[in-house]
Design a protein around this motif. Sequence first.
Motif: not given
Length: 136
Positions: A4, A102-104, A106, A124-126, A130
């Motif tokens: 993170d 990707q985002q959303g 997990r 949960d990150r694009c 990033e």
Amino acid sequence: MPVDTAEEIEEILEYETIAVVGCSSTPGKAAHDVPEYLLERGYDVLPVNPYADEIFDREVYDSLDDVEEAIDVVCIFRPSEEVSGIVDAALEREDVEVIWTQQGIRDDEAASRAEDDGRRVVQDRCMKVEHRRLAA
């Protein structure tokens, strides 16, 4: 713990080969536009989708098992409930360094298994967001 910090994400963005599980052939979908962005930035994008033959003028693999090239990062564009099986397939490969959802998307249990196996995990990150934030 999943990655993170900006420093760790910057390190991950230095990898070159990204297998995109759930890569889409439909422009306008994130699962198409994000890998296209990465491809345009010089990454070696390996599309994985059992329902497509070619995306970005590249061969599409049915599964991670079918990819013969070495993979640095497995980027997942599938629903969270499918992550566990994809992570298991990634863990069967010795070459995968990072699993990125990707985002959303997990799955904390799958992330823990991957980390226990020595892999880095981003959840949960694009990747496009990033990359724009840290590497562009």
